[in-house]
Design an enzyme around this catalytic site. Sequence first.
Site, short mmCIF file in Angstrom:
data_model
loop_
_atom_site.label_atom_id
_atom_site.label_comp_id
_atom_site.label_asym_id
_atom_site.label_seq_id
_atom_site.Cartn_x
_atom_site.Cartn_y
_atom_site.Cartn_z
N CYS A 145 -8.24 0.27 11.08
CA CYS A 145 -7.00 0.83 11.60
C CYS A 145 -7.18 1.32 13.05
CB CYS A 145 -6.49 1.94 10.67
SG CYS A 145 -4.76 2.38 10.96
N HIS A 191 -6.64 -0.51 5.05
CA HIS A 191 -7.59 0.56 4.74
C HIS A 191 -8.35 0.30 3.44
CE1 HIS A 191 -6.49 3.62 7.74
NE2 HIS A 191 -5.27 3.12 7.67
N GLU A 218 -10.95 1.79 2.44
CA GLU A 218 -11.45 3.07 1.88
C GLU A 218 -10.39 3.75 1.00
OE1 GLU A 218 -10.32 2.65 4.83
OE2 GLU A 218 -9.37 4.45 5.65
#
Lengths: 234, 87
Positions: free
Chosen positions: A86, A203, A205
């Site tokens: 990002c 993302h 994560e």
Amino acid sequence: MKFGVVVFPGTWSDRDCGWVVDQVLGAHLQYLWHKDTDLKGCDCIIVPGGFAYGDYLRTGAIARFAPLMESIGEFADRGGLVWGICNGFQILCESGLLPGALIRNASLEYRCEWTNLVVERADLPFTSQCDEREVIRVPISHGEGSYFADPATLSRLEQNGQVVFRYCDVEGRVRPSSNPNGSLHNIAGIVNSRGNVLGMMPHPERCAEAELGGTDGLKLFRSVMHSAAQVLTA
Amino acid sequence: MIARIVVVPKPVVNDPQGVTVRQGLASLGFGEVTDVRVGKYIEVRLDATSEREARERVDAMCSRLLANHVIEDYHFELEHERKGAMR
């Protein structure tokens, strides 16, 4: 295996990445402050999401002058693994470690939603635990994630196979309707020509545990872990 | 000296802000508007011994930080400040 997670003023995805690294993956975690220059022996540097330096002027424009970024550039030149997610992708583009730029979403909206990505390269340290053409489900959360590069750069990226992830539908078809931000060629992630610097807007994560609605992101973290293990045993 | 710098998206770069502003103007009755590009304006006050030196320095500032050459073009004007003028 030691992951370094970079922290700028304005970074907010550092703790999410850190959690996956040490709580889910069980790897060593080292936070790296932007004013430092020492990468503290990390094997993979994650430049996480957020709004580094408030995204003043342009996303990533100020962050790239941080002392740590110079060390990261040298680390990348030596073949070290650098992973921008990002805002981290935006910073890597601004710093010249990756080609192109991320501009305002075509819709002008901040998009926070699940996306499907087709994995076009499964031979990279970041994707070795994926299958080629596999569709993974990873959320995005950005207002400026529309990938742009001039036509010559774009065709070079395509010819060299540097496009790693493309927004697609659930069946893996790359269509305009599956493009959440207006990225050229539906590009969601690219790698440098050497294959050791990855930038992606989605993302991983945020989807590394079933409780969060998906675990496809963990495959990427596991890939890095696996590639490091291979290097160590080689 | 003051440098008045304008940074605009390159013609080849999609500018959704510009498109939206054009639509807004059209809905207000400004149908004659054919295109809008939204950029930024940056004012830089600097010390320089000559206009040529200032031009070189501002050009370097633009290319190294103020504009991203991948997506933006820039141009600027220099203006001398009167000595002792109020800031």
